[in-house]
Design a protein around this motif. Sequence first.
Motif, PDB file in Angstrom:
ATOM      1  N   ILE A   1      -2.219  -1.005   9.948  1.00 44.86           N
ATOM      2  CA  ILE A   1      -2.559  -0.906   8.529  1.00 44.86           C
ATOM      3  C   ILE A   1      -2.010   0.386   7.952  1.00 44.86           C
ATOM      4  O   ILE A   1      -2.184   1.460   8.541  1.00 44.86           O
ATOM      5  CB  ILE A   1      -4.085  -0.955   8.326  1.00 44.86           C
ATOM      6  N   GLN A   2      -1.339   0.277   6.819  1.00 40.91           N
ATOM      7  CA  GLN A   2      -0.873   1.468   6.101  1.00 40.91           C
ATOM      8  C   GLN A   2      -1.596   1.558   4.765  1.00 40.91           C
ATOM      9  O   GLN A   2      -1.472   0.680   3.911  1.00 40.91           O
ATOM     10  CB  GLN A   2       0.630   1.417   5.845  1.00 40.91           C
ATOM     11  N   LEU A   3      -2.369   2.620   4.593  1.00 47.58           N
ATOM     12  CA  LEU A   3      -3.002   2.889   3.307  1.00 47.58           C
ATOM     13  C   LEU A   3      -2.055   3.738   2.482  1.00 47.58           C
ATOM     14  O   LEU A   3      -1.319   4.577   3.017  1.00 47.58           O
ATOM     15  CB  LEU A   3      -4.341   3.591   3.494  1.00 47.58           C
ATOM     16  N   GLN A   4      -2.064   3.551   1.171  1.00 46.90           N
ATOM     17  CA  GLN A   4      -1.121   4.241   0.292  1.00 46.90           C
ATOM     18  C   GLN A   4      -1.864   4.865  -0.885  1.00 46.90           C
ATOM     19  O   GLN A   4      -2.665   4.201  -1.539  1.00 46.90           O
ATOM     20  CB  GLN A   4      -0.065   3.253  -0.239  1.00 46.90           C
ATOM     21  N   ASN A   5      -1.572   6.140  -1.128  1.00 47.39           N
ATOM     22  CA  ASN A   5      -2.191   6.856  -2.240  1.00 47.39           C
ATOM     23  C   ASN A   5      -1.341   8.085  -2.537  1.00 47.39           C
ATOM     24  O   ASN A   5      -0.760   8.672  -1.621  1.00 47.39           O
ATOM     25  CB  ASN A   5      -3.620   7.284  -1.877  1.00 47.39           C
ATOM     26  N   PRO A   6      -1.231   8.514  -3.799  1.00 47.68           N
ATOM     27  CA  PRO A   6      -0.385   9.678  -4.094  1.00 47.68           C
ATOM     28  C   PRO A   6      -0.775  10.934  -3.330  1.00 47.68           C
ATOM     29  O   PRO A   6       0.091  11.689  -2.899  1.00 47.68           O
ATOM     30  CB  PRO A   6      -0.566   9.864  -5.602  1.00 47.68           C
TER      31      PRO A   6
END
Length: 232
Positions: A3-8
Motif C-alpha cells: 500500500i502506498q499512501l500519498q499526501n503533500p
Amino acid sequence: MTIQLQNPAFFPHLGGAQWILAQMSRELLRRDHAVSVLCQSDDGLPERDEWRGIQVVRHPYQEPAGRAWVVEPWLDLAALKRRLSGRYEAGQILWPMHETYALASARVFPQAPLIYIVQHNTSRMTRINTRVSRLSSRVGKRLVSHQRARIQRDALAAAPAVVTWCEMTKYDMVRCFGVDPKKVHVVPPGPGIDPERDTPPHADDESLARRLDLPDAARIVYLYGDLGAGKT
C-alpha cells in the motif's frame, strides 16, 4: 498487500493530518502490510527515508514563481503527473489523501487499485477568501479555489472508491460534486492515541474535572498538534 499512501506533507513535517497518516501507516504495518508514503520535498530532504518503519518516498516540489501562484493547482497537477510516471509497482494499492494526488494517480495509473481518502469538508473549497484586502488578491484566491474544486470534483469522479470520516463530508461530496453515494464509504476514525506520546496525568486534571462537572472516574485526554508540542 503493498500500500502506498500519498499526501503533500509527511515526516519530518508532522501536524494533525500527517499524524493521522502516520497512525494509519503504523496500523497497516502492524497488520503485516508493506507500507510506503509518497510526499513532496522542498527543503533538501533525501528522496528515500524511513520513519518508525514507514518507508518515505519524496518527490521534488518547487513554489510557483511570480504570479504563477494564480494557476498553482493546475501546475501542481501537471508536475505531479510527470513525476508519478514510472513509479507504480505491480500489485500496489494507492491511497491518496489529497485531491491532486488522487486525480494524478487515477490518470497516470488508470488500472491501479485506488482508494481516495477524503479528510476535509469539500464544500469549503468553493468559498471565497474575503479577508484578503487587495481586489487582485481576492480574484486570485477565487481562481485558485475554483481550480482546487474542479480538481476535487474530477478526483472524486475518477476514484473507484472513496473513504471519509463522517456522514457530513459524504453528504457534501454528493451535494456539491454529484458523487455516487454508493462508492463513498464512511469509516469513523479511532481515538488516535499514540502510546509513545502518552503522558502521565496533568496536575490540573482534578481542577479541570471539577470545572467541567465531570465524574470522578472520568479520564481527560489532551490533544497534541505536533511531535513534542504541549497540550491544546
